[in-house]
Motif scaffolding. Structure first.
Motif, PDB file in Angstrom:
ATOM      1  N   ASN A 133       0.837  -1.210   0.000  1.00  0.00           N
ATOM      2  CA  ASN A 133       0.000   0.000   0.000  1.00  0.00           C
ATOM      3  C   ASN A 133       0.871   1.258   0.000  1.00  0.00           C
ATOM      4  OD1 ASN A 133      -2.365   1.281  -0.080  1.00  0.00           O
ATOM      5  ND2 ASN A 133      -3.031   0.772   2.004  1.00  0.00           N
ATOM      6  N   GLU A 134       0.387   2.267  -0.640  1.00  0.00           N
ATOM      7  CA  GLU A 134       1.187   3.495  -0.685  1.00  0.00           C
ATOM      8  C   GLU A 134       1.234   4.170   0.685  1.00  0.00           C
ATOM      9  OE1 GLU A 134      -0.548   5.758  -3.818  1.00  0.00           O
ATOM     10  OE2 GLU A 134       0.306   4.471  -5.370  1.00  0.00           O
ATOM     11  N   LYS A 135       0.140   3.977   1.449  1.00  0.00           N
ATOM     12  CA  LYS A 135       0.103   4.548   2.792  1.00  0.00           C
ATOM     13  C   LYS A 135       0.257   3.429   3.825  1.00  0.00           C
ATOM     14  CE  LYS A 135      -3.055   8.200   1.377  1.00  0.00           C
ATOM     15  NZ  LYS A 135      -4.438   8.682   1.467  1.00  0.00           N
ATOM     16  N   SER A 136       0.452   3.823   5.033  1.00  0.00           N
ATOM     17  CA  SER A 136       0.549   2.799   6.090  1.00  0.00           C
ATOM     18  C   SER A 136      -0.819   2.175   6.307  1.00  0.00           C
ATOM     19  CB  SER A 136       1.077   3.438   7.384  1.00  0.00           C
ATOM     20  OG  SER A 136       0.166   4.415   7.825  1.00  0.00           O
ATOM     21  N   GLN A 137      -0.812   0.922   6.679  1.00  0.00           N
ATOM     22  CA  GLN A 137      -2.085   0.224   6.836  1.00  0.00           C
ATOM     23  C   GLN A 137      -2.022  -0.699   8.080  1.00  0.00           C
ATOM     24  OE1 GLN A 137      -2.896  -2.324   3.565  1.00  0.00           O
ATOM     25  NE2 GLN A 137      -0.793  -3.004   3.341  1.00  0.00           N
ATOM     26  N   SER A 138      -3.200  -1.016   8.617  1.00  0.00           N
ATOM     27  CA  SER A 138      -3.314  -1.899   9.793  1.00  0.00           C
ATOM     28  C   SER A 138      -4.221  -3.056   9.431  1.00  0.00           C
ATOM     29  CB  SER A 138      -3.908  -1.140  10.984  1.00  0.00           C
ATOM     30  OG  SER A 138      -3.108  -0.020  11.270  1.00  0.00           O
ATOM     31  N   PHE A 139      -3.862  -4.240   9.945  1.00  0.00           N
ATOM     32  CA  PHE A 139      -4.705  -5.401   9.613  1.00  0.00           C
ATOM     33  C   PHE A 139      -4.459  -6.505  10.640  1.00  0.00           C
ATOM     34  CE2 PHE A 139      -0.766  -5.603   7.268  1.00  0.00           C
ATOM     35  CZ  PHE A 139      -0.281  -6.884   7.500  1.00  0.00           C
ATOM     36  N   ASN A 140      -5.365  -7.475  10.630  1.00  0.00           N
ATOM     37  CA  ASN A 140      -5.243  -8.654  11.500  1.00  0.00           C
ATOM     38  C   ASN A 140      -4.901  -9.841  10.637  1.00  0.00           C
ATOM     39  OD1 ASN A 140      -5.977  -7.327  13.861  1.00  0.00           O
ATOM     40  ND2 ASN A 140      -8.154  -7.517  13.316  1.00  0.00           N
ATOM     41  N   LEU A 141      -4.019 -10.689  11.178  1.00  0.00           N
ATOM     42  CA  LEU A 141      -3.658 -11.933  10.475  1.00  0.00           C
ATOM     43  C   LEU A 141      -4.126 -13.100  11.333  1.00  0.00           C
ATOM     44  CD1 LEU A 141      -2.112 -13.720   8.428  1.00  0.00           C
ATOM     45  CD2 LEU A 141      -0.052 -13.266   9.734  1.00  0.00           C
ATOM     46  N   GLU A 142      -4.778 -14.040  10.681  1.00  0.00           N
ATOM     47  CA  GLU A 142      -5.267 -15.200  11.414  1.00  0.00           C
ATOM     48  C   GLU A 142      -4.954 -16.457  10.620  1.00  0.00           C
ATOM     49  OE1 GLU A 142      -9.392 -16.496  13.667  1.00  0.00           O
ATOM     50  OE2 GLU A 142      -9.335 -14.686  12.443  1.00  0.00           O
ATOM     51  N   ALA A 143      -4.395 -17.454  11.326  1.00  0.00           N
ATOM     52  CA  ALA A 143      -4.087 -18.727  10.663  1.00  0.00           C
ATOM     53  C   ALA A 143      -5.184 -19.718  11.001  1.00  0.00           C
ATOM     54  CB  ALA A 143      -2.735 -19.239  11.116  1.00  0.00           C
ATOM     55  N   TYR A 144      -5.786 -20.309   9.986  1.00  0.00           N
ATOM     56  CA  TYR A 144      -6.898 -21.235  10.202  1.00  0.00           C
ATOM     57  C   TYR A 144      -6.446 -22.664  10.030  1.00  0.00           C
ATOM     58  CZ  TYR A 144     -10.305 -17.412  10.048  1.00  0.00           C
ATOM     59  OH  TYR A 144     -11.023 -16.305  10.333  1.00  0.00           O
ATOM     60  N   ASP A 145      -7.025 -23.530  10.859  1.00  0.00           N
ATOM     61  CA  ASP A 145      -6.790 -24.965  10.672  1.00  0.00           C
ATOM     62  C   ASP A 145      -7.508 -25.391   9.401  1.00  0.00           C
ATOM     63  OD1 ASP A 145      -5.457 -24.887  13.036  1.00  0.00           O
ATOM     64  OD2 ASP A 145      -7.216 -25.507  14.242  1.00  0.00           O
TER      65      ASP A 145
END
Lengths: 1088, 143
Positions: free
Chosen positions: A999-1011
């Motif tokens: 992304n050109e700007k800063s970004q926030s997100f959640n990462l989740e690993a699924y079984d």
């Protein structure tokens, strides 16, 4: 109408016959006059007098008497030849309705007027009419006669009278007057002696009939009544006496005679009509015998009464008697007599101001009767009278018809047809609105007939006046016919310059080409023979009066004519600087730049801009161009033979002259040019001036049949010849006709200085810098006669034809000069390259570039080198076959310098800096964002020939999956693991996840690993065996900047062998909370 | 077959000839003269039409004779609404002169001319090709 009446009165005037002795004629002849001419000026009686006719007393305000020497007036056959038309080439002619008024304001056919006068005169005293019967006879004798009295007696014997008196058609009892002339100037007789003779005369001949007249008694100049060179010795007193004599003749003899005759004739008529003999005759008359007048007969008396009444102005009496006479003549089948009576009847009605229809009817009757009688001359006379009458009535449409008929009906009189057709033409012109086209047609008909009777000047006049109507009206065949005839007429009349004008015009007519080759040959031959005849004259006329221009002559005496055969379709003048040394195909197709753009790269060349614009646009330069002494100028002409016959011209030369008309210009000439029918041929002629000054190239000339020069004039071409200076010649030593795309070859240009002076600042500027890697080479100075060979690398770029231009500029004696060289060559396809990108799973800063390279034709391809020309490092992943390559391309930050990870990728000697120069030149053509620049060096084996070259892949954009997920995710895990599940039932697999923010700007997100037993979305269907994650499977990323990379470690857990997809990661961005994003590909791991 | 049609002329509004087609064996230019001079009569007839207001009148009728050496000919005229003039020179046949038939013939010439110039492949002002001439001849044969 008054004009018409005046004409009738003057034509039908009372006539007086003069019979004179030889001596009398001799003394009158001293004044260059005939006896009739002597009396003629005094025959107009201006005072009024009265005449008593049978029914009324007519008051005549004035009268004109006709004096005649003879009753037999022969027609002058040369009257038309003696009165030729005066051809005025720039005179007033009818082009259309606007010119008619001016054209008709003058007598357009004076020859017709002269002919008509003589013709009518020749028909006077016809035996079938009495209107011209003399009303008195004047006998003239001179005192110089041996015995004047005896002379008078001899003259007045009835045997001496003309034939018509013997035939008893004319009245021999008319008044007879005796006029004795005394030549005062030369006679030795004294007045007393003359008086004695006169008294003797009076005693013998009756005093009232004798007159004495002095003549030639001039002592001082008197008023001349006869015109120049005539009547100079007649004095005023002589004139006065003559006037008195005529007055007396009219009042004392003619008028009383008319009055007397009318009474007598009326009495006779009365008696005859009552008589039985005449009544029977009228019923049983000898109708089949040809009629002639018998003096005292009813018809004669009736006609004579009518004529006398007409002459003294009693038109009522006249018309009745003419009508009656006409009917009587018709009964007797005396057609000319009847026609004449009917003709006179028409004139009477005119004089009485009667109905036009009656006039027309009477004239038509007269015409028909003359026609029946076969009297063509009288028929024409009737037509002439009709002409006057209809002109008076202004009925020109009918007049034209009648004149045309008369011309056709009187074919035995040769001159009648053309004269009457000409008059028909004029009649059509007088109709309102004018029939000017019919005028032209009848003029042509008249001209045609004039030609047949050898009246060529008249024919010329007719054709020329008609030609103005047809000119520029697109009636080309008609115009050609007219011009052909006009040319011939002029030739016949020895008007050779005019004849040449017409034949020249004819030979340049486009319609000439429609005719067959024989006709074309005829026209050309007529032109040649006319010119030959013209130029054979001691002093040929050098002025064309039709075009109003002078005709130039060559010093050899042959004229220079604007002869348009062969046609010059195009001409061009090439100065030395216009010449371009060209290799390859001589055309300017393909990718090309202007000469002007090359010139703009040369400093101090702005004064040549206009000249270079000419090279680029083929426009003509406005200013005067210049070239140096001794340099060769080429004049090219494109000739075309439009005819169906072979054209042979000789001695083709350019007409060149200095403006000050001095100095001879040496030029080459073409000895002979043969042009087959309908063929184009280009002729190039050269000349090199040896003297400074202003030079004019006037045109081109050629000798035709050794008779004249054909000339084609160029538009004004003036050049400045300047002193000589050294110039540079340039040529290609080797320049390919074609190159493969990407192929590299060395070319050589040789520049040579002439031997006049050294040159400085030699510089070669060329087009297509993307092929050479540069656009200019500076070579410095070059001594006299020195030559230099310049080597340049050339790489084929852009498939197609290219016109490569080289502008060689230099200073010669301080003047900037130039030489132009160009080559046309073709760039052919060599290899085809396709590219495709994928993101790398090994490193977030790495992409996979798939190159698909194959030859464009049947050849063996091998790649020699792949190089990055930007700060990207390359790493080969694998090759598939010979032409597909997978490269890993590492971008940016980590490697500022070019890093080649394998030898194969290292740069070889691709002409050292040449590949960089070309790349920079090519980069100018691309505007896209800078990306990866790649160089692929290849070798093709074509028929055992090795061809080497390289391709550039410029500005390849690196892979960016911006639309789907603004992240790059790389999973780092082993791809295959062998594990003994019987020993350890659970296998832990370390998984390293690299995330790069795109992304050109800063970004926030959640990462989740699924079984794997959990379904992420509808498409996600995972079958057993399953994979589980151990530890923290959910991570929050706050404000991850653009390009920032973060690495997270996970541990996967499996309990049995199988193939697992490790890509079980789901991203939830703050901007789109409701939406879970999953990378749409699998990262598989095999567990054994 | 004794053909009646001797000559056909199509004259533009500016009185310049567009078609001058001779159907006789004798190709002398006399007919060109005759046709050109008949324009005077046509001008007069056009003026008469203008004065009478009969603007829908196309058939100009008998224009006059053309007395040539080889026989008598008669000229007939037709004018289109755009001012193009059509002149037919027919062999004079006093017994069979049928004005209605000639009128129909003239109308057909105009239609043929209009169709020819409307053809997008027709080269402007060029009527020398056999197609136009043959069609004219066929129309003439129907007379």
């Amino acid at each position: 109408m008054e004009e018409l009446k005046k004409w009738i009165r003057s034509r039908y005037a009372p006539k007086v016959l003069i019979i004179s002795s030889f001596e009398a004629r001799a003394i009158i002849q001293k004044s260059n006059l005939s006896p009739a001419e002597l009396l003629q000026p005094f025959t107009y009686i201006s005072h009024s007098f009265t005449v008593k006719t049978l029914t009324s007393t007519i008051n005549c305000p004035s009268v004109k008497i006709d004096v005649v020497d003879t009753l037999e007036c022969r027609m002058n056959d040369r009257i038309l030849t003696d009165n030729p038309p005066q051809i005025s080439w720039d005179g007033c002619y009818v082009h259309g309705p606007k010119d008619i008024k001016q054209f008709l304001s003058k007598d357009t056919t004076p020859w017709f007027t002269a002919w008509q006068q003589a013709f009518l005169k020749s028909l006077n005293h016809s035996p079938h009419e009495l209107i011209d019967m003399p009303l008195a006879i004047v006998y003239m004798a001179s005192t110089t006669d041996l015995d004047p009295l005896a002379t008078f007696q001899t003259l007045s014997r009835s045997q001496a009278l003309p034939q018509l008196y013997h035939q008893k058609i004319y009245d021999g009892t008319c008044p007879k007057v005796f006029l004795l002339f005394h030549d005062v100037g030369t006679s030795s007789l004294k007045n007393a002696e003359v008086l004695q003779i006169f008294e003797k005369m009076q005693k013998s001949l009756a005093p009232s009939l004798c007159h004495w007249q002095c003549i030639n008694s001039v002592t001082e100049p008197s008023l001349n009544h006869w015109g120049p060179e005539k009547g100079q010795s007649i004095s005023s007193s002589d004139c006065f006496q003559l006037q008195m004599f005529i007055d007396e003749l009219l009042m004392r003899e003619i008028v009383p005679y008319i009055e007397r005759a009318l009474k007598t004739l009326d009495n006779i008529l009365e008696q005859k009509r009552r008589g039985l003999k005449n009544s029977i005759k009228s019923i049983f008359g000898k109708k089949n015998v040809e009629f002639s007048f018998q003096y005292g007969g009813v018809e004669h008396v009736t006609r004579l009464i009518a004529d006398l009444a007409f002459l003294c102005g009693d038109y009522d009496l006249a018309v009745n008697n003419y009508r009656s006479a006409c009917n009587e003549f018709k009964n007797l089948k005396a057609w000319p007599h009847a026609a004449s009576a009917s003709e006179m009847q028409a004139l009477c009605v005119v004089m009485l101001g009667g109905d036009n229809r009656e006039v027309e009817y009477a004239l038509d009757t007269a015409y028909t009767l003359y026609q029946r009688a076969g009297e063509q001359a009288l028929l024409l006379r009737c037509a002439i009278i009709t002409k006057y009458v209809f002109q008076g009535m202004e009925n020109y449409r009918k007049l034209a018809q009648k004149l045309m008929n008369a011309g056709n009906d009187a074919r035995e009189i040769q001159v009648a047809y053309p004269l009457f057709m000409e008059q028909t033409a004029l009649a059509y012109l007088k109709i309102r609105p004018a029939y000017f086209r019919k005028y032209a047609f009848y003029q042509v008909l008249a001209g045609d007939e004039y030609r047949k009777i050898q009246l060529v000047k008249h024919a010329l006049n007719c054709y020329y006046s008609a030609s103005h109507i047809y000119k520029d009206k697109k009636y080309d065949f008609v115009m050609m016919h007219l011009e052909h005839m006009l040319g011939r007429f002029c030739y016949y009349l020895e008007m050779y310059a005019e004849a040449v004008h017409f034949f020249l015009s004819l030979s340049s007519s486009p319609k000439l080409l429609i005719h067959n080759d024989q006709h074309q040959k005829k026209i050309i031959n007529e032109l040649i023979s006319t010119v030959a005849k013209w130029t054979s004259l001691p002093i040929p006329q050098d002025y064309d009066p039709i075009n109003k221009n002078s005709i130039p002559f060559h010093p050899d005496g042959k004229p220079l004519l604007n002869f348009l055969l062969p046609k010059i379709k195009q001409y061009s003048v090439r100065l030395p600087q216009d010449k371009v040394v060209t290799s390859g195909k001589d055309n300017s197709s393909g990718i090309s730049v202007t000469w002007g753009s090359l010139l703009s790269q040369v400093s101090g060349s702005s004064h040549l801009t206009e000249e270079f614009d000419v090279f680029d646009s083929n426009k003509e330069m406005k200013g005067i161009r210049s070239f140096h002494i001794g340099e060769t100028v080429e004049v090219s002409i494109l000739t075309h033979n439009p005819l169906d016959l072979m054209l042979i011209i000789e001695d083709v030369q350019v007409i060149v002259e200095y403006e000050d008309e001095s100095g001879i210009v040496n030029m080459t000439s073409l000895d002979k040019l043969e042009l087959s029918p309908k063929i184009d041929k280009t002729v190039t002629l050269e000349f090199s001036p040896q003297k400074p000054g202003k030079l004019k190239i006037r045109g081109v000339k050629w000798n035709y049949s050794g008779v004249f020069y054909g000339v084609y004039n160029f538009s004004e071409l003036i050049y400045e010849i300047i002193p000589e200076s050294s110039s540079v010649s340039a040529s290609f030593l080797q320049f390919p006709d074609s190159l493969l795309h990407g192929q590299i070859q060395e070319v050589q240009i040789k520049v040579t200085n002439q031997v006049i002076n050294p040159i400085n600042d030699l510089c070669i500027t060329f087009s297509h810098p993307f092929m050479f890697g540069k656009s200019q080479i500076k070579l410095g100075d070059l001594n006299e006669g020195e030559e230099k060979v310049v080597d340049i690398w050339l790489r084929g770029e852009f498939i197609g034809f290219h016109t490569i231009k080289f502008l060689i500029t230099y200073l010669s004696q301080g003047i900037l000069r130039y030489t132009r060289v160009q080559s046309v060559f073709e760039v052919k396809p060599s290899v085809k390259i396709q590219t495709r990108y994928e993101s790398s799973w090994k490193n977030p800063n790495e992409n996979i570039l798939q190159l698909f390279v194959q030859p464009a034709f049947n050849a063996e391809l091998s790649l020699k080198q792949l190089s990055s020309l930007t700060n990207h490092s390359l790493r080969i992943i694998k090759t598939l076959g010979k032409e597909i390559f997978y490269l890993a391309v590492k971008t940016g930050d980590e490697a500022q310098n070019i890093i080649f990870e394998q030898d194969w990728l290292e740069p070889v000697d691709v002409k050292s800096g040449f590949c960089w120069e070309v790349k920079e030149a090519l980069k100018k053509f691309t505007n896209s964002d800078p990306g990866l620049d790649l160089l692929i060096s290849w070798e093709l084996i074509i028929n055992q020939t090795r061809v080497q070259g390289h391709h550039y892949l410029l500005n390849l954009s690196l892979y960016q999956d911006k639309q789907a997920i603004p992240l790059r995710m790389v999973i780092d895990a082993p791809s295959e693991i062998s594990h003994d599940f019987s020993a350890t039932p659970v296998l832990l697999i370390p998984v390293k996840l690299s995330l790069k923010s795109l992304n050109e700007k800063s970004q926030s997100f959640n990462l989740e690993a699924y079984d794997s037993n959990v379904q992420i979305n509808e498409k996600d269907i995972q079958k057993p065996p399953h994979l589980w994650w151990s530890g923290n499977t959910c991570t929050r990323f706050e404000k991850m900047d653009s390009g920032e990379i973060k690495i997270i470690e996970f541990t996967a857990l499996v309990t049995e062998p199988g193939c697992y997809n490790l890509n079980r990661f789901c991203f939830t961005f703050d901007s789109e909370i409701t939406k879970k994003c999953v990378f749409p590909y699998q990262h598989q791991i095999l567990i054994n | 077959m004794n053909k009646l049609l001797a000559f056909v002329a199509v004259i533009g509004k500016d009185n310049r000839p567009i078609v001058l087609q001779d159907f006789r064996n004798n190709k002398e230019i006399t007919m060109h003269f005759v046709v050109h001079s008949s324009l005077d009569i046509i001008d007069r007839k056009i003026n008469e039409i203008k004065e009478s207001g009969e603007y829908n009148k196309n058939y100009l009728g008998y224009l006059g004779p053309a007395l040539l050496g080889e026989g008598d000919y008669a000229l007939y005229g037709w004018i289109s609404y755009t001012g193009v003039k059509f002149i037919a020179v027919l062999k004079e046949n006093y017994e069979q002169r049928n004005d209605e038939k000639i009128k129909g013939f003239m109308q057909k010439i105009e239609v043929l001319y209009t169709r020819t110039i409307s053809n997008p492949f027709h080269f402007a002002q060029d009527f020398s090709g056999p197609s136009f001439t043959n069609k004219l001849q066929r129309l003439g044969n129907e007379l």
